[in-house]
Write a protein that holds these residues in place. Structure first.
Motif, short mmCIF file in Angstrom:
data_model
loop_
_atom_site.label_atom_id
_atom_site.label_comp_id
_atom_site.label_asym_id
_atom_site.label_seq_id
_atom_site.Cartn_x
_atom_site.Cartn_y
_atom_site.Cartn_z
N THR A 72 32.19 11.77 26.25
CA THR A 72 31.92 10.40 26.65
C THR A 72 31.36 10.41 28.06
OG1 THR A 72 33.69 9.48 25.27
CG2 THR A 72 32.92 8.12 27.08
N LYS A 73 30.22 9.77 28.25
CA LYS A 73 29.62 9.73 29.59
C LYS A 73 30.36 8.69 30.44
CE LYS A 73 25.56 7.86 30.34
NZ LYS A 73 24.10 7.66 30.40
N ILE A 74 30.90 9.13 31.57
CA ILE A 74 31.64 8.26 32.48
C ILE A 74 30.84 8.14 33.79
CG2 ILE A 74 33.77 7.90 33.76
CD1 ILE A 74 34.05 7.63 30.71
N THR A 75 30.59 6.91 34.19
CA THR A 75 29.89 6.65 35.46
C THR A 75 30.93 6.48 36.57
OG1 THR A 75 28.09 5.53 34.29
CG2 THR A 75 28.29 5.13 36.66
N LEU A 76 30.81 7.28 37.61
CA LEU A 76 31.76 7.20 38.73
C LEU A 76 31.52 5.93 39.53
CD1 LEU A 76 31.76 10.90 40.04
CD2 LEU A 76 33.39 9.80 38.51
N ASP A 77 32.60 5.24 39.86
CA ASP A 77 32.47 4.03 40.67
C ASP A 77 31.95 4.36 42.07
OD1 ASP A 77 33.47 2.81 38.48
OD2 ASP A 77 35.30 2.04 39.40
N ASN A 78 32.36 5.52 42.58
CA ASN A 78 31.91 5.98 43.89
C ASN A 78 31.34 7.39 43.72
OD1 ASN A 78 32.91 3.70 45.54
ND2 ASN A 78 34.93 4.47 44.92
N PRO A 79 30.02 7.50 43.62
CA PRO A 79 29.39 8.83 43.46
C PRO A 79 29.85 9.80 44.53
CG PRO A 79 27.76 7.08 43.19
CD PRO A 79 29.01 6.41 43.70
N VAL A 80 29.88 11.07 44.17
CA VAL A 80 30.38 12.12 45.04
C VAL A 80 29.24 13.07 45.37
CG1 VAL A 80 31.99 14.04 45.26
CG2 VAL A 80 32.69 11.94 44.09
N THR A 81 29.08 13.39 46.63
CA THR A 81 28.07 14.36 47.06
C THR A 81 28.75 15.72 47.20
OG1 THR A 81 26.77 12.69 48.23
CG2 THR A 81 26.39 15.01 48.81
N VAL A 82 28.21 16.70 46.52
CA VAL A 82 28.81 18.04 46.55
C VAL A 82 27.76 19.06 46.98
CG1 VAL A 82 30.48 17.49 44.77
CG2 VAL A 82 28.28 18.44 44.12
N LYS A 83 28.22 20.17 47.48
CA LYS A 83 27.35 21.27 47.87
C LYS A 83 27.53 22.42 46.89
CE LYS A 83 27.61 20.14 52.80
NZ LYS A 83 27.99 20.64 54.15
N TYR A 84 26.45 23.17 46.67
CA TYR A 84 26.55 24.33 45.78
C TYR A 84 25.46 25.31 46.13
CZ TYR A 84 22.55 22.46 43.17
OH TYR A 84 21.31 22.00 42.81
N THR A 85 25.56 26.51 45.62
CA THR A 85 24.57 27.56 45.84
C THR A 85 23.75 27.72 44.58
OG1 THR A 85 26.07 28.69 47.36
CG2 THR A 85 24.22 29.97 46.47
N ASP A 86 22.44 27.62 44.66
CA ASP A 86 21.60 27.71 43.47
C ASP A 86 21.38 29.16 43.08
OD1 ASP A 86 19.70 28.75 45.18
OD2 ASP A 86 18.52 26.90 45.30
N HIS A 87 20.51 29.37 42.05
CA HIS A 87 20.28 30.73 41.52
C HIS A 87 19.59 31.62 42.54
CE1 HIS A 87 21.62 29.78 37.50
NE2 HIS A 87 20.86 28.69 37.48
N ASP A 88 18.91 31.02 43.50
CA ASP A 88 18.20 31.81 44.51
C ASP A 88 19.07 32.07 45.73
OD1 ASP A 88 15.90 31.82 42.95
OD2 ASP A 88 15.27 29.86 43.73
N GLY A 89 20.35 31.61 45.67
CA GLY A 89 21.27 31.85 46.79
C GLY A 89 21.16 30.84 47.89
N LYS A 90 20.42 29.77 47.66
CA LYS A 90 20.24 28.76 48.69
C LYS A 90 21.30 27.67 48.52
CE LYS A 90 15.24 29.42 49.05
NZ LYS A 90 13.90 28.77 48.94
N GLU A 91 21.78 27.18 49.68
CA GLU A 91 22.77 26.10 49.65
C GLU A 91 22.08 24.78 49.38
OE1 GLU A 91 25.56 24.13 52.94
OE2 GLU A 91 26.08 26.24 52.53
#
Length: 636
Positions: free
Chosen positions: A457-476
């Motif tokens: 079930t697709k749930i829409t967040l009332d307050n979107p969250v910004t997150v950080k991650y490392t992609d396939h190329d190693g970049k943040e």
């Protein structure tokens, strides 16, 4: 001795006694093949004596012949009780053996063999898929064999359900027969009491019929009975009054609204309007087995065909959830003792295990606490103290009426508008590095679906969250998460949410387009690892049939182990039933020596009484000749 003319009375008593004895013998012979007939025997007694002199030692008396003192209705009450106890116990184990045998035969016939072949075919289809997941022919093969597997598993499952229905009908018929027998015994009691009230006659034929009913009743249920001084037989079933001096208490049937299964209860002790039922047969306490009779040979609770049928049938059409997370003790004393419920739950457990493992590889899920893609600043770190919403979209409250709070995120279901609380333990689609279908859409599709429940079930967040991650190329990188695909977990209270044979289908999207099966990574590489993981599921020896199983097996060997376990169960029941049958037959043989009619014995008695009749006749002739001689001499 009697005077001359009185001697005729002595002789005539002999004629009457012998004639009546011959009538009894003839009656025995004419009923030699009559079921339930009890042999009758004649007991003679002396008639009155005349005292004609007194001596120093004893009075001098002359006999006046004989009478039939009684026609004995020969029975041994101890043998009767022993026979009826063993008869009931044998019928209990025979009913369970018949159920196990029926299921075993079904599994070894067409539907069972087809199911075994379908498991193997699906395994071979995934073996080909593992070689090249991108090949159209392999994708088509997986979908086709998946459909065949579900179809044939359902055929076996439906066959078990159908046999449960047959047993249910048999239970109803047996209860109806018990009530009919009780009605007949009550009427026989009245007639026997009326006939024997004068103390002259014995209602032998009616007693024979009543004893036959007791024999039949002992086969159906555990009974206790006793006879009053005036010939009334009182009966208890499972310790509760069934037939008393002037009343019969009928067994009624409660029919389950969902399954249609019948459970016998006592009318006089129940209040259906308040949903208060006094069930005839003892039950276990566990919720999953609320109407499965408890069996303990030491307490003589393994008696009666109906109890055996109830045990074999169980109280529901069982699914894997009925044995999931059960302790071994609860399993052994509940579903594990019911042949059909156990077979259903073990089959459904296999299917559930197989389809969820395959689905989780094709469309992976993870708990937010284990969500690895955004591990620098994960969703869990963005959670705060929020209201806990229930499945109905309303805040949950504690016992004092206060809103409950948890650490989590608040979202909204756009389809229903309901609020949803997302916590660290919530399962979501794992988009870390999934294999995708030909449309490259996420979430990816499962192979086996629930007919009334979507995977996510697709749930829409009332307050979107910004997150950080490392992609396939190693970049943040940074990303705003505004929606999550929440996995619709299985809920035992709602069968529509379960991956069970009652609701399983192959995903319609994959039937229409098999290339949508996940098989390629986001970077375009074919995911051979996923295909290999699915293929090796069949060889993984970590599968247990039930909570009492201590030897793990693989999916490939499940069927043979399943049938073998069933055969072992059937063999135990059969051995017990045969042993009890031998004991019962031995007691019956002893009983027949008392109550049975033997042609040799009766013919011997016939000759004996015929000779007695002839002797009495000759005696009368001799007396007659003597009197004729005396009269002739006096006349001359």
């Amino acid at each position: 001795m009697a005077n001359g003319f009185g001697s005729f009375y002595v002789g005539s008593s002999g004629l009457r006694g012998a004639q009546n004895a011959l009538n009894v013998v003839a009656n025995n012979l004419s009923n030699i093949d009559t079921t339930g007939y009890v042999r009758q025997r004649v007991a003679f007694e002396d008639k009155d004596y005349n005292t004609f002199a007194n001596a120093a030692v004893s009075p001098q008396r002359a006999g006046l012949g004989l009478n039939i003192g009684d026609v004995i209705h020969a029975r041994d009450v101890f043998l009767d009780r022993a026979y009826r106890t063993e008869n009931g116990r044998q019928s209990f184990y025979q009913a369970n053996y018949d159920a196990a045998s029926e299921v075993e035969v079904q599994l070894q016939e067409t539907t069972g063999q087809e199911f075994s072949d379908a498991v193997k075919d699906l395994y071979e289809a995934f073996a080909e898929f593992a070689k090249d997941p991108s090949a159209d022919v392999n994708q088509n093969l997986v979908v086709q064999k998946g459909q065949l597997f579900i179809s044939r598993a359902k055929a076996v499952y439906d066959g078990l359900n159908a046999y449960q229905t047959n047993l249910n009908t048999k239970i109803k018929d047996d209860v109806d027969r018990i009530n009919e027998i009780g009605k007949n015994i009550l009427e026989l009691n009245k007639n026997i009491q009326r006939i024997e009230a004068g103390g002259v006659e014995t209602a032998m034929q009616l007693r024979d019929v009543r004893d036959s009913y007791l024999d039949e009743l002992s086969n159906l249920a555990k009974i206790e009975y006793s006879e009053t001084y005036d010939g009334i037989v009182k009966i208890k079933i499972e310790g509760v009054d069934f037939v008393t001096e002037n009343m019969q208490f009928e067994l009624a049937l409660k029919q389950d609204d969902k399954t249609g299964f019948y459970d016998p209860y006592w009318k006089q002790l129940s209040d259906p309007m308040r949903d208060d039922y006094a069930y005839v047969f003892s039950t276990s306490e566990s919720d999953a087995s609320a109407a499965i009779p408890q069996v303990d040979p030491l307490r003589n609770t393994d008696i009666g065909q109906i109890k055996g049928l109830l045990l074999a049938r169980g109280n529901a059409v069982s699914t894997y959830s009925d044995i999931e997370n059960l302790l071994e003790y609860d399993y052994d004393n509940g579903i594990g003792s019911s042949v059909l419920m156990n077979s259903e739950s073990e089959l459904d457990k296999l299917v559930n295990y197989m389809v969820t493992k395959v689905n989780n590889l094709l469309s992976p899920i993870t708990q937010i606490s284990d969500y690895g893609k955004y591990d620098i600043q994960g969703l869990q770190k963005s959670m705060a103290d929020v209201v806990k919403y229930g499945s109905d979209g309303k805040p949950e409250k504690d016992s004092e009426g206060n809103e409950m709070h948890v650490t989590g995120l608040i979202g909204t279901n756009p389809d229903t508008g309901n609020k949803v609380t997302i916590t660290a333990s919530t399962w979501i689609f794992d988009d870390s590095d999934p294999a995708l279908g030909s449309d490259s859409e996420a979430p990816t599709r499962e192979l086996f679906s629930r007919s009334a429940t979507e995977r996510y079930t697709k749930i829409t967040l009332d307050n979107p969250v910004t997150v950080k991650y490392t992609d396939h190329d190693g970049k943040e990188q940074e990303k705003e998460i505004s929606e999550l695909w929440v996995y619709n977990d299985e809920d035992r209270k709602d069968t529509d949410t379960l991956y069970t044979l009652g609701s399983l289908v192959v995903n319609q999207d994959l039937i229409e387009n098999p290339s949508l099966i996940p098989h390629v990574k986001e970077n375009g590489n074919i995911d051979y690892t996923m295909g290999e993981d699915i293929y090796t599921l069949w060889e993984d020896k970590s599968y247990y049939l039930n909570p009492g199983d201590e030897t793990p097996t693989s999916l490939m060997n499940f069927y043979n182990k399943w049938v073998g376990e069933l055969a072992t169960t059937g063999s135990i029941y059969n051995t017990t039933a045969e042993s009890l049958s031998t004991t019962r037959d031995s007691i019956e043989a002893s009983r027949q020596q008392v109550i049975g009619v033997g042609s040799d014995d009766e013919l011997s008695n016939m000759i004996k009484y015929q000779n007695a009749y002839n002797a009495s006749s000759r005696y009368i002739n001799v007396v007659s000749q003597m009197i004729d001689y005396l009269l002739s001499s006096l006349a001359g």
